[in-house]
Design a protein around this motif. Structure first.
Motif, PDB file in Angstrom:
ATOM      1  N   SER A  26       0.804  -1.232   0.000  1.00 51.76           N
ATOM      2  CA  SER A  26       0.000   0.000   0.000  1.00 51.76           C
ATOM      3  C   SER A  26       0.833   1.276   0.000  1.00 51.76           C
ATOM      4  O   SER A  26       0.349   2.326  -0.408  1.00 51.76           O
ATOM      5  CB  SER A  26      -0.953   0.005   1.199  1.00 51.76           C
ATOM      6  N   GLU A  27       2.097   1.220   0.403  1.00 53.92           N
ATOM      7  CA  GLU A  27       2.955   2.403   0.381  1.00 53.92           C
ATOM      8  C   GLU A  27       3.495   2.707  -1.014  1.00 53.92           C
ATOM      9  O   GLU A  27       3.887   3.833  -1.293  1.00 53.92           O
ATOM     10  CB  GLU A  27       4.153   2.220   1.326  1.00 53.92           C
ATOM     11  N   HIS A  28       3.538   1.696  -1.875  1.00 52.93           N
ATOM     12  CA  HIS A  28       4.177   1.853  -3.181  1.00 52.93           C
ATOM     13  C   HIS A  28       3.263   1.614  -4.377  1.00 52.93           C
ATOM     14  O   HIS A  28       3.703   1.723  -5.521  1.00 52.93           O
ATOM     15  CB  HIS A  28       5.381   0.910  -3.289  1.00 52.93           C
ATOM     16  N   CYS A  29       1.997   1.262  -4.139  1.00 54.13           N
ATOM     17  CA  CYS A  29       1.105   0.943  -5.252  1.00 54.13           C
ATOM     18  C   CYS A  29      -0.320   1.357  -4.919  1.00 54.13           C
ATOM     19  O   CYS A  29      -0.854   0.980  -3.872  1.00 54.13           O
ATOM     20  CB  CYS A  29       1.155  -0.556  -5.534  1.00 54.13           C
ATOM     21  N   VAL A  30      -0.906   2.142  -5.815  1.00 55.11           N
ATOM     22  CA  VAL A  30      -2.306   2.537  -5.699  1.00 55.11           C
ATOM     23  C   VAL A  30      -2.985   2.150  -7.002  1.00 55.11           C
ATOM     24  O   VAL A  30      -2.612   2.628  -8.072  1.00 55.11           O
ATOM     25  CB  VAL A  30      -2.459   4.057  -5.455  1.00 55.11           C
ATOM     26  N   ILE A  31      -3.988   1.251  -6.897  1.00 57.46           N
ATOM     27  CA  ILE A  31      -4.708   0.790  -8.083  1.00 57.46           C
ATOM     28  C   ILE A  31      -6.117   1.364  -8.040  1.00 57.46           C
ATOM     29  O   ILE A  31      -6.862   1.122  -7.100  1.00 57.46           O
ATOM     30  CB  ILE A  31      -4.769  -0.753  -8.145  1.00 57.46           C
ATOM     31  N   ASN A  32      -6.451   2.148  -9.058  1.00 55.62           N
ATOM     32  CA  ASN A  32      -7.793   2.706  -9.208  1.00 55.62           C
ATOM     33  C   ASN A  32      -8.402   2.173 -10.496  1.00 55.62           C
ATOM     34  O   ASN A  32      -7.733   1.486 -11.266  1.00 55.62           O
ATOM     35  CB  ASN A  32      -7.743   4.239  -9.252  1.00 55.62           C
ATOM     36  N   ASP A  33      -9.653   2.524 -10.756  1.00 56.64           N
ATOM     37  CA  ASP A  33     -10.316   2.058 -11.975  1.00 56.64           C
ATOM     38  C   ASP A  33      -9.669   2.609 -13.242  1.00 56.64           C
ATOM     39  O   ASP A  33      -9.630   1.931 -14.262  1.00 56.64           O
ATOM     40  CB  ASP A  33     -11.797   2.447 -11.965  1.00 56.64           C
ATOM     41  N   ASP A  34      -9.148   3.843 -13.180  1.00 53.77           N
ATOM     42  CA  ASP A  34      -8.632   4.474 -14.394  1.00 53.77           C
ATOM     43  C   ASP A  34      -7.121   4.691 -14.407  1.00 53.77           C
ATOM     44  O   ASP A  34      -6.575   5.137 -15.398  1.00 53.77           O
ATOM     45  CB  ASP A  34      -9.344   5.803 -14.643  1.00 53.77           C
ATOM     46  N   TRP A  39       5.249   3.604  -6.914  1.00 51.67           N
ATOM     47  CA  TRP A  39       6.411   4.319  -6.403  1.00 51.67           C
ATOM     48  C   TRP A  39       7.519   3.296  -6.219  1.00 51.67           C
ATOM     49  O   TRP A  39       7.477   2.497  -5.286  1.00 51.67           O
ATOM     50  CB  TRP A  39       6.098   5.006  -5.074  1.00 51.67           C
ATOM     51  N   PRO A  40       8.505   3.257  -7.130  1.00 54.63           N
ATOM     52  CA  PRO A  40       9.583   2.272  -7.004  1.00 54.63           C
ATOM     53  C   PRO A  40      10.316   2.423  -5.678  1.00 54.63           C
ATOM     54  O   PRO A  40      10.502   3.537  -5.178  1.00 54.63           O
ATOM     55  CB  PRO A  40      10.514   2.599  -8.176  1.00 54.63           C
ATOM     56  N   ILE A  41      10.724   1.286  -5.103  1.00 55.76           N
ATOM     57  CA  ILE A  41      11.514   1.336  -3.882  1.00 55.76           C
ATOM     58  C   ILE A  41      12.906   1.868  -4.228  1.00 55.76           C
ATOM     59  O   ILE A  41      13.297   1.916  -5.396  1.00 55.76           O
ATOM     60  CB  ILE A  41      11.596  -0.046  -3.197  1.00 55.76           C
ATOM     61  N   PHE A  42      13.650   2.271  -3.228  1.00 55.18           N
ATOM     62  CA  PHE A  42      14.998   2.800  -3.426  1.00 55.18           C
ATOM     63  C   PHE A  42      15.878   1.724  -4.063  1.00 55.18           C
ATOM     64  O   PHE A  42      15.806   0.566  -3.709  1.00 55.18           O
ATOM     65  CB  PHE A  42      15.591   3.223  -2.076  1.00 55.18           C
ATOM     66  N   GLY A  43      16.700   2.115  -5.026  1.00 54.66           N
ATOM     67  CA  GLY A  43      17.639   1.168  -5.617  1.00 54.66           C
ATOM     68  C   GLY A  43      17.917   1.382  -7.085  1.00 54.66           C
ATOM     69  O   GLY A  43      18.692   0.649  -7.686  1.00 54.66           O
ATOM     70  N   SER A  44      17.313   2.409  -7.691  1.00 53.02           N
ATOM     71  CA  SER A  44      17.596   2.702  -9.087  1.00 53.02           C
ATOM     72  C   SER A  44      19.038   3.174  -9.224  1.00 53.02           C
ATOM     73  O   SER A  44      19.640   3.671  -8.267  1.00 53.02           O
ATOM     74  CB  SER A  44      16.641   3.786  -9.596  1.00 53.02           C
ATOM     75  N   LYS A  85       2.655 -14.180  -0.743  1.00 56.20           N
ATOM     76  CA  LYS A  85       2.619 -14.562   0.680  1.00 56.20           C
ATOM     77  C   LYS A  85       3.622 -15.663   0.965  1.00 56.20           C
ATOM     78  O   LYS A  85       4.342 -15.611   1.963  1.00 56.20           O
ATOM     79  CB  LYS A  85       1.209 -15.009   1.076  1.00 56.20           C
ATOM     80  N   THR A  86       3.696 -16.653   0.077  1.00 54.08           N
ATOM     81  CA  THR A  86       4.665 -17.747   0.231  1.00 54.08           C
ATOM     82  C   THR A  86       6.090 -17.202   0.199  1.00 54.08           C
ATOM     83  O   THR A  86       6.943 -17.612   0.983  1.00 54.08           O
ATOM     84  CB  THR A  86       4.487 -18.793  -0.896  1.00 54.08           C
ATOM     85  N   ALA A  87       6.338 -16.276  -0.703  1.00 54.01           N
ATOM     86  CA  ALA A  87       7.681 -15.693  -0.853  1.00 54.01           C
ATOM     87  C   ALA A  87       7.978 -14.654   0.219  1.00 54.01           C
ATOM     88  O   ALA A  87       9.126 -14.248   0.390  1.00 54.01           O
ATOM     89  CB  ALA A  87       7.823 -15.057  -2.231  1.00 54.01           C
ATOM     90  N   LYS A  88       6.936 -14.202   0.915  1.00 52.37           N
ATOM     91  CA  LYS A  88       7.072 -13.142   1.920  1.00 52.37           C
ATOM     92  C   LYS A  88       7.710 -11.896   1.299  1.00 52.37           C
ATOM     93  O   LYS A  88       8.640 -11.303   1.847  1.00 52.37           O
ATOM     94  CB  LYS A  88       7.868 -13.618   3.133  1.00 52.37           C
ATOM     95  N   CYS A  89       7.212 -11.539   0.123  1.00 55.49           N
ATOM     96  CA  CYS A  89       7.679 -10.324  -0.542  1.00 55.49           C
ATOM     97  C   CYS A  89       6.498  -9.648  -1.220  1.00 55.49           C
ATOM     98  O   CYS A  89       5.463 -10.264  -1.428  1.00 55.49           O
ATOM     99  CB  CYS A  89       8.803 -10.624  -1.537  1.00 55.49           C
ATOM    100  N   THR A  90       6.665  -8.386  -1.554  1.00 54.83           N
ATOM    101  CA  THR A  90       5.587  -7.622  -2.179  1.00 54.83           C
ATOM    102  C   THR A  90       5.920  -7.196  -3.604  1.00 54.83           C
ATOM    103  O   THR A  90       5.211  -6.374  -4.177  1.00 54.83           O
ATOM    104  CB  THR A  90       5.261  -6.371  -1.330  1.00 54.83           C
ATOM    105  N   ASN A  91       6.971  -7.744  -4.183  1.00 53.70           N
ATOM    106  CA  ASN A  91       7.356  -7.368  -5.540  1.00 53.70           C
ATOM    107  C   ASN A  91       6.227  -7.621  -6.524  1.00 53.70           C
ATOM    108  O   ASN A  91       5.506  -8.610  -6.417  1.00 53.70           O
ATOM    109  CB  ASN A  91       8.595  -8.146  -5.981  1.00 53.70           C
ATOM    110  N   LEU A  92       6.083  -6.721  -7.492  1.00 55.79           N
ATOM    111  CA  LEU A  92       5.071  -6.880  -8.527  1.00 55.79           C
ATOM    112  C   LEU A  92       5.361  -8.124  -9.362  1.00 55.79           C
ATOM    113  O   LEU A  92       4.477  -8.914  -9.648  1.00 55.79           O
ATOM    114  CB  LEU A  92       5.025  -5.638  -9.429  1.00 55.79           C
ATOM    115  N   PHE A  93       6.615  -8.310  -9.737  1.00 55.36           N
ATOM    116  CA  PHE A  93       6.997  -9.428 -10.597  1.00 55.36           C
ATOM    117  C   PHE A  93       7.687 -10.509  -9.779  1.00 55.36           C
ATOM    118  O   PHE A  93       8.647 -10.237  -9.068  1.00 55.36           O
ATOM    119  CB  PHE A  93       7.920  -8.951 -11.721  1.00 55.36           C
TER     120      PHE A  93
END
Length: 183
Positions: A26-34, A39-44, A85-93
């Motif tokens: 919820s800190e890095h992704c907001v999904i709306n209808d449109d 917000w990428p995490i630090f590391g670029s 949940k199994t991976a205990k991570c929130t990465n999109l991919f």
């Protein structure tokens, strides 16, 4: 998944590595209808204590579900929720085979390369960022916007090493307007 990767690289033109920095918490992704805001995490490559890459606002594509980032991100989040949940991570991919874990840059690059090949484009995933910026340059997009969309830190680096001539095509279908950098 390929639709999202293809869309993201065409519109955003960020580094493939930056796709590993996308999470669905919820800190890095907001999904709306449109739209979706990521917000990428630090590391670029360009992130430091004084500078962070911008957020990514992806707008719904009403004309093509295959190129609709809202549809693909929403589905990706739902389909991979248990695996996250199994991976205990929130990465999109995530890796789609074997142990549940975040997808590496190499894995994501292979997905992008496959998507390009399916579109009949023979190119390395790393060349996409330059191609997007060059196309925007050819379309007279202001340099500041090109730099912002591609997370370029230096206009001189872009002009000297990455700006390439773009051969115009007759059938033009730009989805560039569906991405807006967030400050």
């Amino acid at each position: 998944m390929f639709g999202l990767l293809d869309y993201s690289e065409k519109v955003i033109g960020r580094r493939v590595h930056d796709l590993t920095l996308l999470t669905v918490d919820s800190e890095h992704c907001v999904i709306n209808d449109d739209h979706v805001i990521l917000w990428p995490i630090f590391g670029s490559k360009t992130d430091n204590s004084d500078y962070r890459q911008s957020g990514w606002k992806l707008l719904k594509n009403q004309r093509s579900k295959n190129l609709d980032p809202v549809f693909w991100i929403n589905n990706c989040e739902k389909l991979l929720r248990d695996r996250r949940k199994t991976a205990k991570c929130t990465n999109l991919f995530l890796h789609l085979r074997g142990q549940a874990k975040a997808a590496s840059r190499t894995v994501i690059a292979s997905w992008v390369k496959s998507a390009l090949a399916e579109a009949g484009i023979i190119a390395s995933p790393g060349s996409i960022r330059s191609a997007v910026a060059s196309k925007n340059w050819a379309d007279n997009v202001p340099v500041d916007e090109i730099l912002s969309r591609g997370n370029w830190r230096s206009g001189n680096t872009f002009r000297q090493f990455y700006r390439r001539e773009v051969i115009p095509v007759t059938a033009h279908s730009s989805v560039t307007s569906a991405f807006v950098p967030c400050d």
